[in-house]
Design an enzyme around this catalytic site. Structure first.
Site, PDB file in Angstrom:
ATOM      1  N   TRP A 183      21.727  28.005   4.836  1.00 51.37           N
ATOM      2  CA  TRP A 183      20.789  28.827   4.061  1.00 51.37           C
ATOM      3  C   TRP A 183      20.578  30.118   4.836  1.00 51.37           C
ATOM      4  O   TRP A 183      20.374  30.095   6.044  1.00 51.37           O
ATOM      5  CB  TRP A 183      19.442  28.128   3.851  1.00 51.37           C
ATOM      6  CG  TRP A 183      18.475  29.094   3.240  1.00 51.37           C
ATOM      7  CD1 TRP A 183      18.455  29.524   1.938  1.00 51.37           C
ATOM      8  CD2 TRP A 183      17.456  29.837   3.925  1.00 51.37           C
ATOM      9  NE1 TRP A 183      17.486  30.480   1.773  1.00 51.37           N
ATOM     10  CE2 TRP A 183      16.848  30.686   2.972  1.00 51.37           C
ATOM     11  CE3 TRP A 183      16.996  29.879   5.231  1.00 51.37           C
ATOM     12  CZ2 TRP A 183      15.815  31.565   3.291  1.00 51.37           C
ATOM     13  CZ3 TRP A 183      15.958  30.751   5.558  1.00 51.37           C
ATOM     14  CH2 TRP A 183      15.377  31.571   4.591  1.00 51.37           C
ATOM     15  N   GLU A 224      22.817  26.512   0.148  1.00 50.66           N
ATOM     16  CA  GLU A 224      21.508  26.463  -0.524  1.00 50.66           C
ATOM     17  C   GLU A 224      21.139  27.808  -1.148  1.00 50.66           C
ATOM     18  O   GLU A 224      21.096  28.832  -0.478  1.00 50.66           O
ATOM     19  CB  GLU A 224      20.433  26.069   0.507  1.00 50.66           C
ATOM     20  CG  GLU A 224      19.025  26.031  -0.068  1.00 50.66           C
ATOM     21  CD  GLU A 224      17.971  25.601   0.953  1.00 50.66           C
ATOM     22  OE1 GLU A 224      18.320  25.386   2.141  1.00 50.66           O
ATOM     23  OE2 GLU A 224      16.792  25.487   0.569  1.00 50.66           O
ATOM     24  N   LYS A 226      18.548  30.429  -3.474  1.00 52.52           N
ATOM     25  CA  LYS A 226      17.114  30.724  -3.550  1.00 52.52           C
ATOM     26  C   LYS A 226      16.874  31.839  -4.552  1.00 52.52           C
ATOM     27  O   LYS A 226      17.735  32.697  -4.747  1.00 52.52           O
ATOM     28  CB  LYS A 226      16.601  31.126  -2.163  1.00 52.52           C
ATOM     29  CG  LYS A 226      15.102  31.231  -2.054  1.00 52.52           C
ATOM     30  CD  LYS A 226      14.633  31.282  -0.600  1.00 52.52           C
ATOM     31  CE  LYS A 226      13.117  31.419  -0.549  1.00 52.52           C
ATOM     32  NZ  LYS A 226      12.589  31.243   0.802  1.00 52.52           N
ATOM     33  N   ASP A 257      16.893  23.217  -3.760  1.00 47.42           N
ATOM     34  CA  ASP A 257      15.561  23.145  -3.155  1.00 47.42           C
ATOM     35  C   ASP A 257      14.539  23.277  -4.275  1.00 47.42           C
ATOM     36  O   ASP A 257      14.578  24.227  -5.057  1.00 47.42           O
ATOM     37  CB  ASP A 257      15.409  24.272  -2.121  1.00 47.42           C
ATOM     38  CG  ASP A 257      14.075  24.233  -1.394  1.00 47.42           C
ATOM     39  OD1 ASP A 257      13.029  24.159  -2.072  1.00 47.42           O
ATOM     40  OD2 ASP A 257      14.066  24.296  -0.152  1.00 47.42           O
ATOM     41  N   HIS A 260      12.873  26.614  -5.055  1.00 53.96           N
ATOM     42  CA  HIS A 260      13.703  27.811  -5.148  1.00 53.96           C
ATOM     43  C   HIS A 260      14.071  28.235  -6.561  1.00 53.96           C
ATOM     44  O   HIS A 260      15.095  28.874  -6.775  1.00 53.96           O
ATOM     45  CB  HIS A 260      14.988  27.620  -4.332  1.00 53.96           C
ATOM     46  CG  HIS A 260      14.746  27.664  -2.861  1.00 53.96           C
ATOM     47  ND1 HIS A 260      15.750  27.747  -1.927  1.00 53.96           N
ATOM     48  CD2 HIS A 260      13.595  27.653  -2.144  1.00 53.96           C
ATOM     49  CE1 HIS A 260      15.238  27.764  -0.717  1.00 53.96           C
ATOM     50  NE2 HIS A 260      13.931  27.701  -0.823  1.00 53.96           N
ATOM     51  N   HIS A 284      16.569  19.450  -1.350  1.00 51.38           N
ATOM     52  CA  HIS A 284      15.452  19.791  -0.486  1.00 51.38           C
ATOM     53  C   HIS A 284      14.208  19.523  -1.309  1.00 51.38           C
ATOM     54  O   HIS A 284      13.821  20.333  -2.147  1.00 51.38           O
ATOM     55  CB  HIS A 284      15.503  21.262  -0.063  1.00 51.38           C
ATOM     56  CG  HIS A 284      16.266  21.475   1.199  1.00 51.38           C
ATOM     57  ND1 HIS A 284      16.338  22.677   1.857  1.00 51.38           N
ATOM     58  CD2 HIS A 284      16.996  20.597   1.947  1.00 51.38           C
ATOM     59  CE1 HIS A 284      17.076  22.539   2.956  1.00 51.38           C
ATOM     60  NE2 HIS A 284      17.487  21.299   3.030  1.00 51.38           N
ATOM     61  N   ASP A 292       4.744  30.484  -2.717  1.00 53.62           N
ATOM     62  CA  ASP A 292       5.268  29.672  -1.618  1.00 53.62           C
ATOM     63  C   ASP A 292       6.168  28.566  -2.150  1.00 53.62           C
ATOM     64  O   ASP A 292       5.868  27.942  -3.163  1.00 53.62           O
ATOM     65  CB  ASP A 292       4.121  29.044  -0.819  1.00 53.62           C
ATOM     66  CG  ASP A 292       4.652  28.180   0.305  1.00 53.62           C
ATOM     67  OD1 ASP A 292       5.469  28.689   1.098  1.00 53.62           O
ATOM     68  OD2 ASP A 292       4.299  26.989   0.382  1.00 53.62           O
ATOM     69  N   ASP A 294       7.182  25.970  -0.125  1.00 53.31           N
ATOM     70  CA  ASP A 294       7.282  24.933   0.902  1.00 53.31           C
ATOM     71  C   ASP A 294       6.010  24.120   1.130  1.00 53.31           C
ATOM     72  O   ASP A 294       5.706  23.757   2.261  1.00 53.31           O
ATOM     73  CB  ASP A 294       7.723  25.576   2.225  1.00 53.31           C
ATOM     74  CG  ASP A 294       9.031  26.331   2.080  1.00 53.31           C
ATOM     75  OD1 ASP A 294      10.061  25.677   1.880  1.00 53.31           O
ATOM     76  OD2 ASP A 294       9.020  27.574   2.140  1.00 53.31           O
ATOM     77  N   ASP A 324      11.860  19.509   2.675  1.00 50.79           N
ATOM     78  CA  ASP A 324      11.748  20.860   3.207  1.00 50.79           C
ATOM     79  C   ASP A 324      10.376  21.435   2.868  1.00 50.79           C
ATOM     80  O   ASP A 324      10.181  21.977   1.786  1.00 50.79           O
ATOM     81  CB  ASP A 324      12.867  21.752   2.640  1.00 50.79           C
ATOM     82  CG  ASP A 324      12.849  23.129   3.288  1.00 50.79           C
ATOM     83  OD1 ASP A 324      12.123  23.321   4.274  1.00 50.79           O
ATOM     84  OD2 ASP A 324      13.571  24.024   2.793  1.00 50.79           O
TER      85      ASP A 324
HETATM   86  C1  RNT Z   1      14.162  28.507   2.918  1.00 54.68           C
HETATM   87  C2  RNT Z   1      15.048  27.325   2.706  1.00 54.68           C
HETATM   88  C3  RNT Z   1      15.516  26.627   3.933  1.00 54.68           C
HETATM   89  C4  RNT Z   1      14.456  26.543   5.014  1.00 54.68           C
HETATM   90  C5  RNT Z   1      14.815  25.641   6.158  1.00 54.68           C
HETATM   91  C6  RNT Z   1      13.949  25.867   7.342  1.00 54.68           C
HETATM   92  O1  RNT Z   1      13.662  29.012   1.760  1.00 54.68           O
HETATM   93  O2  RNT Z   1      14.423  26.417   1.856  1.00 54.68           O
HETATM   94  O3  RNT Z   1      16.022  25.403   3.609  1.00 54.68           O
HETATM   95  O4  RNT Z   1      13.221  26.133   4.502  1.00 54.68           O
HETATM   96  O5  RNT Z   1      16.137  25.737   6.444  1.00 54.68           O
HETATM   97 ZN    ZN Z   2      15.276  24.486   1.592  1.00 57.08          ZN
END
Ligand code: RNT
Ligand code: ZN
Length: 416
Positions: A183, A224, A226, A257, A260, A284, A292, A294, A324
């Site tokens: 990523w 990955e 985003k 993810d 994302h 993820h 955000d 995460d 994640d």
């Molecule tokens: C970031 C990605 C990635 C990170 C990690 C730390 O938007 O999701 O996966 O969160 O690699």
């Molecule tokens: Zn991620």
């Protein structure tokens, strides 16, 4: 009081074998991300901290792990309160220099990760890996594999190559393939005049990183995508379309993810489409909240839908489940436990679905029965089955784990 037996009866009436679901659940590992333990800081230097990368950990809850030993101690605590056997997901910025000289990211070798491999081996854990394309002077302007500076690109390509080799060693030593996930944060805060060139550079850089074929029994490459990040609101080079195209063309794992995508998009809906064209996926599991991506995973509808898809499509064997998220505003060990237990609960719920009956109704065009069944399923005595799983796996059922975390906080974390 043990309410498992009556619950088992109730599920059996719908044709669901709760014991079989519990047996299945214990075979599915979740990859625990090391970076929840120290707010994505890593230990490359004494004042290491998350910088750039379009991601941010907020909060200053006391007790953050300051060393590799502290992080391992915290991971052990978390793992002891999560049912089942899992995996460790490590970022390259957690390299162990063992008190010696720091090794630059493009020169990392397995030597700097041997102590982590040994740590996993001693616990019977598999391990996954990630090159770290952020929190580094050469990533401070937000460009790594897409940089216009050939020297900067070269540095990050070398980092990617180094990490794949480490991934293969990890997989070989632990006897279970390591998923090495790429990523990168590269993107623009404001409207770019050229969306094409960075993506062309990214493809060329990835091609160099992946040039050497590696045994898939040891290392599996994932990429990955985003939608946007902090400071890359207008353009992200590694978008969904870019990486999906790349993964299909090169038969790489695609990493989805949960944070994302646009909030009205469903990650769950993407799984069956993506798996039609790539061999395997990496999840993820995360939770997006407004800007955000995460937040700590909870047992919410999107998470349940993801696990339902994985189970319904019979995709478990082609899906690697990782977490994640990073929250520095609550007890970090509790965050791991809450997130992992919630992901497992979502999986168990999916395994307890009356799939045959639902499919039957659907195939017969009886969408009334399908909807009725979906709704009734929601209030089945799930908690009794989950608690039984915790008991069988020798971890506290219900919220009993919290007492242990509070004791650990008092005795260990608050003394840091
Ligand atoms: C970031 C990605 C990635 C990170 C990690 C730390 O938007 O999701 O996966 O969160 O690699
Ligand atoms: Zn991620």
């Amino acid at each position: 009081m043990n309410s498992y037996s009556p619950a088992k009866e109730i599920y059996a009436q719908l044709g669901i074998d709760t014991d079989a679901a519990l047996e299945k659940l214990q075979t599915i590992p979740i990859s625990l991300h090391c970076w929840q333990g120290d707010d994505v800081g890593g230990f490359e230097n004494p004042d290491a901290g998350l910088s750039g990368g379009g991601i941010q950990a907020t909060g200053n809850y006391p007790g953050k792990a300051r060393t590799i030993d502290e992080l391992r101690q915290d991971l052990d605590k978390a793992l002891s309160l999560i049912p089942g056997k899992h995996r460790l997901n490590l970022h390259a910025l957690y390299a162990d220099f063992d008190g010696g000289k720091k090794v630059e990211r493009n020169a990392l070798t397995t030597a700097q990760f041997q102590s982590w491999i040994d740590w996993c081996k001693a616990r019977g854990l598999g391990m996954d890996f990630n090159p770290s394309f952020f929190s580094h002077p050469l990533a401070n302007d937000g460009f790594t594999l897409t940089s216009t500076d050939a020297g900067v690109r070269k540095f990050w390509i070398e980092h990617g190559i180094a990490c794949r080799k480490i991934g293969a060693d990890i997989g070989k030593q632990l006897g279970t393939a390591c998923v090495t996930n790429v990523w990168i944060p590269d993107g623009y805060k404001d409207i770019p005049a050229d969306r094409k060139s960075p993506r062309e550079r990214l493809e060329a850089s990835l091609d160099e990183i992946f040039a050497q074929p590696l045994d898939p029994r040891h290392n599996l490459d994932a990429v990955e995508s985003k939608l946007f990040g902090i400071g890359s609101e207008s353009y992200v080079a590694g978008s969904l379309e870019f990486y999906l195209g790349y993964a299909i063309k090169n038969q790489k794992l695609f990493c989805l993810d949960a944070g994302h995508f646009h909030p009205t998009e469903s990650l769950a809906d993407k799984i069956s489409s993506v798996l039609q064209f790539v061999p395997e996926i990496l999840l993820h599991v995360s939770r997006g909240v407004r800007w955000d991506s995460d937040h700590v995973v909870i047992l919410d509808d999107p998470t349940k839908a993801i696990m339902e898809e994985v189970v319904r499509g019979d995709f478990i064997g082609r899906t690697h489940i990782g977490l994640d998220f990073f929250d520095a505003s609550i007890n970090r060990i509790a965050a791991w436990i809450i997130g992992t237990r919630s992901a497992l609960k979502a999986l168990l719920l999916a395994l307890l679905e009356p799939t045959a009956k639902l499919r039957e109704a659907e195939a017969a065009g009886d969408f009334t029965a399908r909807l009725a069944l979906f709704e009734e399923t929601k209030t089945l005595p799930f908690a009794a089955v989950w608690d039984e799983y915790c008991r069988r796996q020798n971890v506290p059922a219900g919220v009993d784990w919290l007492k242990e975390v509070k004791t650990y906080e008092r005795d260990v974390l608050l003394k840091r």
